[in-house]
Design an enzyme around this catalytic site. Structure first.
Site, PDB file in Angstrom:
ATOM      1  N   ASN A 173       0.875  -1.176   0.000  1.00  0.00           N
ATOM      2  CA  ASN A 173       0.000   0.000   0.000  1.00  0.00           C
ATOM      3  C   ASN A 173       0.911   1.224   0.000  1.00  0.00           C
ATOM      4  OD1 ASN A 173      -1.784   2.068   0.478  1.00  0.00           O
ATOM      5  ND2 ASN A 173      -2.335   1.418   2.562  1.00  0.00           N
ATOM      6  N   TRP A 174       1.014   1.845  -1.156  1.00  0.00           N
ATOM      7  CA  TRP A 174       1.954   2.964  -1.287  1.00  0.00           C
ATOM      8  C   TRP A 174       1.426   4.231  -0.615  1.00  0.00           C
ATOM      9  CZ3 TRP A 174       3.936   2.827  -7.114  1.00  0.00           C
ATOM     10  CH2 TRP A 174       4.519   1.585  -7.363  1.00  0.00           C
ATOM     11  N   LYS A 175       0.146   4.235  -0.263  1.00  0.00           N
ATOM     12  CA  LYS A 175      -0.496   5.422   0.329  1.00  0.00           C
ATOM     13  C   LYS A 175      -0.268   6.635  -0.585  1.00  0.00           C
ATOM     14  CE  LYS A 175      -0.026   3.218   4.777  1.00  0.00           C
ATOM     15  NZ  LYS A 175       0.105   3.347   6.237  1.00  0.00           N
ATOM     16  N   HIS A 205      -9.310   1.230   5.046  1.00  0.00           N
ATOM     17  CA  HIS A 205      -8.029   1.436   5.747  1.00  0.00           C
ATOM     18  C   HIS A 205      -8.258   2.416   6.895  1.00  0.00           C
ATOM     19  CE1 HIS A 205      -3.915   2.581   6.595  1.00  0.00           C
ATOM     20  NE2 HIS A 205      -3.539   1.502   5.950  1.00  0.00           N
ATOM     21  N   GLU A 229      -6.644   4.822   7.850  1.00  0.00           N
ATOM     22  CA  GLU A 229      -6.432   6.231   7.474  1.00  0.00           C
ATOM     23  C   GLU A 229      -7.658   6.804   6.764  1.00  0.00           C
ATOM     24  OE1 GLU A 229      -2.659   5.521   5.540  1.00  0.00           O
ATOM     25  OE2 GLU A 229      -1.797   5.051   7.493  1.00  0.00           O
ATOM     26  N   GLU A 286      -4.941  -4.613  10.725  1.00  0.00           N
ATOM     27  CA  GLU A 286      -3.918  -3.587  10.893  1.00  0.00           C
ATOM     28  C   GLU A 286      -4.151  -2.858  12.214  1.00  0.00           C
ATOM     29  OE1 GLU A 286      -2.093  -2.474   6.790  1.00  0.00           O
ATOM     30  OE2 GLU A 286      -3.632  -1.042   7.324  1.00  0.00           O
ATOM     31  N   GLY A 346       2.964   2.603  10.666  1.00  0.00           N
ATOM     32  CA  GLY A 346       3.910   3.702  10.478  1.00  0.00           C
ATOM     33  C   GLY A 346       4.646   4.111  11.745  1.00  0.00           C
ATOM     34  N   SER A 386       3.935  -1.806  10.312  1.00  0.00           N
ATOM     35  CA  SER A 386       5.394  -1.874  10.512  1.00  0.00           C
ATOM     36  C   SER A 386       5.989  -3.233  10.155  1.00  0.00           C
ATOM     37  CB  SER A 386       5.755  -1.470  11.951  1.00  0.00           C
ATOM     38  OG  SER A 386       5.398  -0.118  12.183  1.00  0.00           O
ATOM     39  N   GLY A 403       3.153  -0.889   4.180  1.00  0.00           N
ATOM     40  CA  GLY A 403       3.225   0.529   3.834  1.00  0.00           C
ATOM     41  C   GLY A 403       4.652   0.921   3.485  1.00  0.00           C
ATOM     42  N   GLY A 404       5.354   1.477   4.460  1.00  0.00           N
ATOM     43  CA  GLY A 404       6.700   2.020   4.234  1.00  0.00           C
ATOM     44  C   GLY A 404       7.644   1.083   3.497  1.00  0.00           C
TER      45      GLY A 404
END
Ligand code: 13P
Length: 252
Positions: free
Chosen positions: A11-13, A99, A101, A169, A175, A215, A236-237
């Protein structure tokens, strides 16, 4: 126990301009072409602006592409939104819905998430339905109850193991570099699978993939992805670097 093929999803966000985003996608595609026998399915979910380019960049590689959100309606007066039908038309196979977010930034309720997942299915997409507790909820001992209730509220009636993936999640792990311990992850995944069994029956629950997200990194992926009820990751990251994403994929 049913063997579930792991899904490793990036998930590149809201990250990636044309040059780096397309290079990232091409890099992941090149890895899979070089090592096609990797024991998982691969998915990348870039921002909307890069979807068409990424679909071209990974064409023929086996890497699937998904959106990060969709609207519940097929079309209409919804400025700035994108429908699941549009994503499918472009060549997407998946879409992430709910998600944390989106739930926080856009106030999306379980009912909204359910409507989006239903729209995804109607468009022929696989919905990646995200759930997870906040730190306050965990500290208050509400983790199981929150995840059960989000699952019940967000899961469409037509969900099957083929058209739906669940992503657990924990919000406190997203993150933050603070990853769930294997014991914490396994216990919640088992609760989610038991709840799926209660809703849909044990056969569907046994076959449904439940991803862990929060993470997830190359150095913690192996132990988390080896857990009996963890069927892949939503990353993510670490999905923003070809080497890290690939290292996670090869530890699945
Ligand atoms: P991080 O891997 O950056 O913690 O993000 C997890 C996530 O939210 C994936 O959807």
């Amino acid at each position: 126990m049913t063997k579930r093929r792991p899904l490793i999803a990036g998930n590149w966000k809201m990250n990636g301009l044309k040059a780096d985003g397309l290079a990232l996608a091409a890099g992941v595609a090149a890895k899979l072409k070089a090592e096609p026998n990797v024991a998982c399915d691969l998915l990348v979910c870039p921002p909307f602006t890069l979807l068409a380019g990424v679909i071209d960049a990974v064409a023929g590689s086996g890497v699937a592409v998904g959106g990060q959100d969709c609207h519940a309606k097929v079309s209409g007066a919804h400025t700035g939104d994108t429908s699941a039908t549009m994503l499918a038309d472009l060549g997407c196979k998946y879409v992430i819905v709910g998600h944390s977010e989106r739930r926080t930034d856009h106030g999306e309720s379980d009912a909204v998430v359910k409507a989006k997942a239903t729209a995804a299915h109607a468009a022929g997409l696989i919905a990646v339905v995200c759930i997870g507790e906040t730190l306050a909820q965990r500290d208050a001992g509400q983790t199981f109850e929150v995840n059960r209730s989000q699952l019940r509220g967000s899961l469409p009636e037509d969900a099957t193991a083929a058209n739906t993936v669940i992503a657990y999640e924990p919000v406190w792990a997203i993150g933050t570099g603070r990853v769930a311990t294997p014991a914490q992850a396994q216990e919640v995944h088992a609760v989610i699978r038991a709840e799926l069994a209660a809703i849909q029956g044990p056969a569907v629950a046994e076959r449904t993939r439940i991803l862990y997200g929060g993470s997830l990194k190359p150095d913690n992926a192996k132990e988390l992805l080896a857990l009996p009820d963890v069927d892949g990751g939503l990353i993510g990251g670490a999905a923003l670097k070809v080497e890290d994403f690939w290292a996670i994929a090869t530890s699945a």
